[in-house]
Design a protein around this motif. Sequence first.
Motif, PDB file in Angstrom:
ATOM      1  N   PRO A 191      23.896   4.554 -56.637  1.00 41.83           N
ATOM      2  CA  PRO A 191      23.342   3.541 -55.741  1.00 41.83           C
ATOM      3  C   PRO A 191      22.200   4.141 -54.941  1.00 41.83           C
ATOM      4  CG  PRO A 191      25.279   4.503 -54.752  1.00 41.83           C
ATOM      5  CD  PRO A 191      25.143   5.138 -56.124  1.00 41.83           C
ATOM      6  N   GLU A 192      21.474   3.300 -54.238  1.00 41.51           N
ATOM      7  CA  GLU A 192      20.343   3.811 -53.448  1.00 41.51           C
ATOM      8  C   GLU A 192      20.791   4.633 -52.245  1.00 41.51           C
ATOM      9  OE1 GLU A 192      16.485   1.763 -53.057  1.00 41.51           O
ATOM     10  OE2 GLU A 192      17.650  -0.051 -53.529  1.00 41.51           O
ATOM     11  N   ARG A 193      22.016   4.403 -51.780  1.00 43.43           N
ATOM     12  CA  ARG A 193      22.544   5.186 -50.673  1.00 43.43           C
ATOM     13  C   ARG A 193      23.959   5.635 -50.996  1.00 43.43           C
ATOM     14  NH1 ARG A 193      19.762   5.536 -46.161  1.00 43.43           N
ATOM     15  NH2 ARG A 193      21.621   6.164 -44.968  1.00 43.43           N
ATOM     16  N   ALA A 194      24.272   6.849 -50.593  1.00 41.17           N
ATOM     17  CA  ALA A 194      25.623   7.380 -50.745  1.00 41.17           C
ATOM     18  C   ALA A 194      25.843   8.418 -49.656  1.00 41.17           C
ATOM     19  CB  ALA A 194      25.809   8.015 -52.125  1.00 41.17           C
ATOM     20  N   LEU A 195      27.046   8.473 -49.145  1.00 36.29           N
ATOM     21  CA  LEU A 195      27.395   9.431 -48.080  1.00 36.29           C
ATOM     22  C   LEU A 195      26.470   9.292 -46.871  1.00 36.29           C
ATOM     23  CD1 LEU A 195      28.014  12.615 -50.279  1.00 36.29           C
ATOM     24  CD2 LEU A 195      29.689  10.912 -49.519  1.00 36.29           C
ATOM     25  N   GLY A 196      25.961   8.071 -46.647  1.00 34.60           N
ATOM     26  CA  GLY A 196      25.053   7.843 -45.536  1.00 34.60           C
ATOM     27  C   GLY A 196      23.655   8.364 -45.755  1.00 34.60           C
ATOM     28  N   LEU A 197      23.318   8.743 -46.994  1.00 36.66           N
ATOM     29  CA  LEU A 197      22.021   9.334 -47.307  1.00 36.66           C
ATOM     30  C   LEU A 197      21.288   8.487 -48.335  1.00 36.66           C
ATOM     31  CD1 LEU A 197      23.205  13.033 -47.771  1.00 36.66           C
ATOM     32  CD2 LEU A 197      21.967  12.128 -45.778  1.00 36.66           C
ATOM     33  N   SER A 198      19.966   8.482 -48.275  1.00 41.34           N
ATOM     34  CA  SER A 198      19.157   7.897 -49.339  1.00 41.34           C
ATOM     35  C   SER A 198      19.219   8.825 -50.548  1.00 41.34           C
ATOM     36  CB  SER A 198      17.707   7.728 -48.878  1.00 41.34           C
ATOM     37  OG  SER A 198      17.628   6.812 -47.811  1.00 41.34           O
ATOM     38  N   THR A 199      19.513   8.269 -51.701  1.00 41.66           N
ATOM     39  CA  THR A 199      19.712   9.109 -52.884  1.00 41.66           C
ATOM     40  C   THR A 199      18.452   9.290 -53.709  1.00 41.66           C
ATOM     41  OG1 THR A 199      20.336   7.218 -54.251  1.00 41.66           O
ATOM     42  CG2 THR A 199      22.111   8.355 -53.068  1.00 41.66           C
ATOM     43  N   VAL A 200      17.451   8.430 -53.520  1.00 41.63           N
ATOM     44  CA  VAL A 200      16.299   8.432 -54.422  1.00 41.63           C
ATOM     45  C   VAL A 200      14.985   8.592 -53.654  1.00 41.63           C
ATOM     46  CG1 VAL A 200      17.318   7.251 -56.379  1.00 41.63           C
ATOM     47  CG2 VAL A 200      16.456   5.891 -54.487  1.00 41.63           C
ATOM     48  N   THR A 201      14.967   9.532 -52.729  1.00 42.17           N
ATOM     49  CA  THR A 201      13.703   9.895 -52.105  1.00 42.17           C
ATOM     50  C   THR A 201      12.859  10.669 -53.115  1.00 42.17           C
ATOM     51  OG1 THR A 201      14.517  12.018 -51.305  1.00 42.17           O
ATOM     52  CG2 THR A 201      14.860  10.109 -49.876  1.00 42.17           C
ATOM     53  N   PRO A 202      11.540  10.735 -52.924  1.00 41.83           N
ATOM     54  CA  PRO A 202      10.716  11.509 -53.861  1.00 41.83           C
ATOM     55  C   PRO A 202      11.187  12.950 -54.022  1.00 41.83           C
ATOM     56  CG  PRO A 202       9.325  10.107 -52.508  1.00 41.83           C
ATOM     57  CD  PRO A 202      10.715   9.977 -51.955  1.00 41.83           C
ATOM     58  N   ALA A 203      11.571  13.593 -52.913  1.00 40.81           N
ATOM     59  CA  ALA A 203      11.997  14.989 -53.004  1.00 40.81           C
ATOM     60  C   ALA A 203      13.272  15.119 -53.828  1.00 40.81           C
ATOM     61  CB  ALA A 203      12.212  15.559 -51.614  1.00 40.81           C
ATOM     62  N   ARG A 204      14.222  14.219 -53.616  1.00 39.55           N
ATOM     63  CA  ARG A 204      15.474  14.306 -54.376  1.00 39.55           C
ATOM     64  C   ARG A 204      15.256  13.974 -55.843  1.00 39.55           C
ATOM     65  NH1 ARG A 204      18.148  11.907 -49.246  1.00 39.55           N
ATOM     66  NH2 ARG A 204      18.821  13.837 -48.231  1.00 39.55           N
ATOM     67  N   LEU A 205      14.403  13.014 -56.116  1.00 46.53           N
ATOM     68  CA  LEU A 205      14.094  12.714 -57.514  1.00 46.53           C
ATOM     69  C   LEU A 205      13.502  13.937 -58.209  1.00 46.53           C
ATOM     70  CD1 LEU A 205      12.633   9.101 -57.343  1.00 46.53           C
ATOM     71  CD2 LEU A 205      14.604   9.847 -58.690  1.00 46.53           C
TER      72      LEU A 205
END
Length: 253
Positions: A191-205
């Motif tokens: 999902p777009e958010r998990a554990l209160g965090l954005s999962t698909v930021t440019p850095a994480r991608l």
Amino acid sequence: MSPEDHYFSPAGPRVLAHRGLALEAPENTLLAFAHALAHGVDYLETDVHASADGVAVVAHDPDLSRVLGRPERVGDLTAAELGSLDLGDGQHMPTLAEALDAFPDARFNIDLKAAAAIPSAVEMISSLRAERRVLLTSFSERRRRAALALLPAVATSASGPVFAGALLAATVRGGPAVRRLLRGIQAVQIPERALGLSTVTPARLRQYHAAGVEVHVWTINDVDAMHRLLDLGVDGIVTDRADLAVDAVRSRP
């Protein structure tokens, strides 16, 4: 060419039809899958439970309350009994073998919802020689590993616990830890958010991609959101609106 290479070839972005296309058909039925494929989808996302006689059947929920208003659990009825239920539009609950056999050119993204479904699912995939067009996954790492031990060559995506670890590693520890956690995995489906965090930021991608995995985001039904995620560089959209997602992907340069 390995089965993993075949499953993810050619390059995306990909549309994964979440339980088929259920606008004019019950979800997770052969008709819903046929509708998705008719719109140009290559990937069918689905789920399996085990019937009372241990047969892998295509169903998301553990019981029949939402889809039929009945109290029984899927595991309370045999495959024949489940197959006799009318889900609407003349559709029944198919076995995994029925779905794989009905659509021999489709690629299936299969969420193993119950450990009891694993032996039958593995046997069906093997007997139909469908390994190269199947991805097996589960929210449970134990179920995912149990299935992969029996079908080591199929593609797989991260379980919930593995992705949680990778997300935290991407936030705190950086690339090497992410690559270590995702070793042997070909995709994260998130999902777009998990554990209160954005999962698909440019850095994480960038970190996921550096680990050699594709990123598929669920469940995205809004066209603007689809384009926003595709602009970020995600590799797949998991959606209830495969019709809209296919158009969105095709409209891009």
